[in-house]
Design an enzyme around this catalytic site. Structure first.
Site, short mmCIF file in Angstrom:
data_model
loop_
_atom_site.label_atom_id
_atom_site.label_comp_id
_atom_site.label_asym_id
_atom_site.label_seq_id
_atom_site.Cartn_x
_atom_site.Cartn_y
_atom_site.Cartn_z
N ARG A 95 -23.87 -15.29 69.89
CA ARG A 95 -23.73 -15.26 71.35
C ARG A 95 -23.44 -13.84 71.86
NH1 ARG A 95 -19.60 -20.10 72.38
NH2 ARG A 95 -18.72 -19.22 70.49
N LYS A 191 -25.09 -24.26 85.05
CA LYS A 191 -23.71 -23.98 84.63
C LYS A 191 -23.39 -22.52 84.93
CE LYS A 191 -22.57 -22.92 80.21
NZ LYS A 191 -22.54 -23.10 78.75
C1 R5P Z 1 -23.79 -21.51 75.70
O1 R5P Z 1 -24.69 -21.01 76.34
C2 R5P Z 1 -24.01 -22.28 74.43
O2 R5P Z 1 -25.30 -22.81 74.34
C3 R5P Z 1 -22.98 -23.39 74.27
O3 R5P Z 1 -23.15 -24.32 75.30
C4 R5P Z 1 -21.57 -22.82 74.33
O4 R5P Z 1 -21.50 -21.61 73.68
C5 R5P Z 1 -20.59 -23.77 73.73
O5 R5P Z 1 -19.31 -23.22 73.80
P1 R5P Z 1 -18.08 -24.09 74.30
O6 R5P Z 1 -18.10 -25.36 73.48
O7 R5P Z 1 -16.85 -23.26 74.02
O8 R5P Z 1 -18.28 -24.36 75.74
#
Ligand code: R5P
Length: 292
Positions: A95, A191
């Site tokens: 990420r 989001k």
């Molecule tokens: C974000 O863009 C990813 O695809 C995941 O949705 C995210 O990194 C998940 O992290 P968390 O569970 O801490 O929200």
């Protein structure tokens, strides 16, 4: 002895054993001793083939420890084999592939240099967060999709008029791929994440098409569960039926699983790129096919 060795890191010993069996390679296992200061002492058990080695290790928490371990495995493999391929079922740091705020370090660039320096040839990952992370590697890379395996699992469930949902626009393509394989339709929520605090909120407002339908929230990974909890709370308000989660990598940090279930998710299904309670889908066959 086979001309190929699979060198298994401790984070991926189960998957590595299965892959070695499928491709008829000899399995070289790692034995780890942790020194009082936290350093890993790795000993390999078995003989490394001269022709080709395949190092397999996911980089989940403790991320930096497991990163140093995979780099050590690659280094040792390169001392013995002319070709060292690397499989990272779950790529930690994926990420961190862009400078979101000024001054941030793009750690994927650092990883690319480290893998190359250690002696890696080709690098295979499973459902990396974004393909942008792979563009820093000068090695050959491939991203393997776990979606067909996840879909196979979900086809066995009796869902009511199911709809595939991505919790954010970044995952829209993934949801589309899932829906195509599953033979259903899909949508992606809006989001927003605060880049300083990491907090997320759902910007989508009304969503009448989810009413009275079973939903499958599809994501590449779950870390704290924040994204899925917000999405679930929103979808429940839209009067959907059951909500299932399909994800490739379930880190489920601290009590994330409990919190996701409390928000209203019926079941979380993930793959064994990260072994755990929810990893009901085996990805070893798909990886084996991709690396041969
Ligand atoms: C974000 O863009 C990813 O695809 C995941 O949705 C995210 O990194 C998940 O992290 P968390 O569970 O801490 O929200």
């Amino acid at each position: 002895m086979s001309q190929i060795s699979v060198i298994s890191g401790i984070t991926s010993d189960e998957i590595a054993k299965k892959i070695a069996k499928k491709i008829k390679a000899n399995l070289v296992k790692s034995e780890i001793r942790t020194f009082p200061d936290g350093e890993s002492k790795i000993t390999l058990i078995g003989k490394i083939a001269k022709k080709r080695s395949i190092v397999i290790q996911s980089i989940f928490p403790p991320v930096d420890t497991n990163l140093v371990q995979i780099l050590s495995l690659i280094t040792k493999a390169k001392e013995n084999s002319s070709k060292v391929d690397v499989v990272v079922p779950y790529m930690g740091y994926a990420r961190q592939d862009r400078e979101f705020l000024p001054g941030e370090i793009v750690t994927m660039k650092v990883l690319a240099k480290l893998f190359k320096g250690a002696g890696a040839s080709k690098i295979t990952v499973v459902d990396i967060h974004s393909l942008i992370g792979l563009k820093y590697f000068s090695n050959k890379t491939q991203n393997v999709s776990a979606i067909p395996d996840l879909v196979k699992y979900f086809k066995k469930l009796r869902l009511k008029n199911p709809l595939i949902i991505s919790p954010d626009q970044g995952g829209k393509q993934r949801a589309k791929e899932f829906a195509k394989e599953f033979n259903s339709d899909y949508i992606a929520l809006e989001k927003a994440r605060d880049r300083k605090t990491g907090k997320v909120k759902i910007k989508t407002t009304n969503l009448s098409e989810v009413e009275n339908r079973d939903l499958i929230l599809v994501d590449d990974m779950i870390s704290t569960g924040g994204s899925l909890i917000k999405a679930t709370q929103f979808l429940k308000k839209q009067k959907c039926k059951r909500i299932y989660v399909a994800c490739t990598h379930a880190l489920l940090i601290n009590d994330a699983e409990k919190k996701i279930k409390k928000a209203g998710v019926t079941s979380i299904i993930s793959t064994n790129t990260i072994p755990g309670k929810t990893s009901k889908v085996d990805i070893s066959n798909t990886i084996a096919k991709a690396i041969m």
